[in-house]
Design an enzyme around this catalytic site. Sequence first.
Site, PDB file in Angstrom:
ATOM      1  N   HIS A   1      58.509 115.808 142.278  1.00 34.23           N
ATOM      2  CA  HIS A   1      58.526 117.262 142.085  1.00 34.23           C
ATOM      3  C   HIS A   1      57.176 117.866 142.491  1.00 34.23           C
ATOM      4  O   HIS A   1      57.123 118.862 143.229  1.00 34.23           O
ATOM      5  CB  HIS A   1      58.840 117.542 140.608  1.00 34.23           C
ATOM      6  N   GLU A   2      56.091 117.274 142.014  1.00 29.66           N
ATOM      7  CA  GLU A   2      54.764 117.836 142.297  1.00 29.66           C
ATOM      8  C   GLU A   2      54.357 117.623 143.755  1.00 29.66           C
ATOM      9  O   GLU A   2      53.745 118.509 144.361  1.00 29.66           O
ATOM     10  CB  GLU A   2      53.717 117.262 141.337  1.00 29.66           C
ATOM     11  N   ILE A   3      54.704 116.478 144.347  1.00 25.64           N
ATOM     12  CA  ILE A   3      54.400 116.275 145.766  1.00 25.64           C
ATOM     13  C   ILE A   3      55.186 117.270 146.621  1.00 25.64           C
ATOM     14  O   ILE A   3      54.653 117.814 147.596  1.00 25.64           O
ATOM     15  CB  ILE A   3      54.632 114.813 146.191  1.00 25.64           C
TER      16      ILE A   3
END
Length: 164
Positions: A132-134
């Site tokens: 999600h963060e990448i």
Amino acid sequence: MAIRPILPYPHAGLSGICAPVTVFDDHLRELVTDLIDTMRAAPGVGITAAHIGVLQRVFVLELTPGTILTYINPEITSHSPQTMRHVEGSVSMPGFTDEVERPSTVEVRFQDITGAEQTETAEGFHAICIQHEIDQLDGIFWLKRLSRLKRDRLVKKWEKSRNP
């Protein structure tokens, strides 16, 4: 050190592609500290530098209270063919969530706060959070992982909540 303003969806800064970090210094440590403070105040379990308008490849997670995981210049090097569905959301769109399907296991290469290379295998919720963060570092807001119908419904509700 400081709680920074979070860019609200659909701010253009959330679709920017973050640049690699090349200098590991006090400014980077301050950015990471600000990310932690901002994430906890939001509240959230993860936040990227892009969420606060800094287009650098940095994110932090706090999956267990008191345990901060810092990822600088992260890159997924492999992922499992098995997938899982998990509820996702964003500090840039508080209160709005939906299920997203992603690989259940990933291997990630990244640097720590000193610039040292690290590798890690993450499973389950941890793997979901890393992906999600990448995605966000690559300018991909989590809504893009939903079907068009689900995405359109959530965006309408979000817009209505912001302009009652």
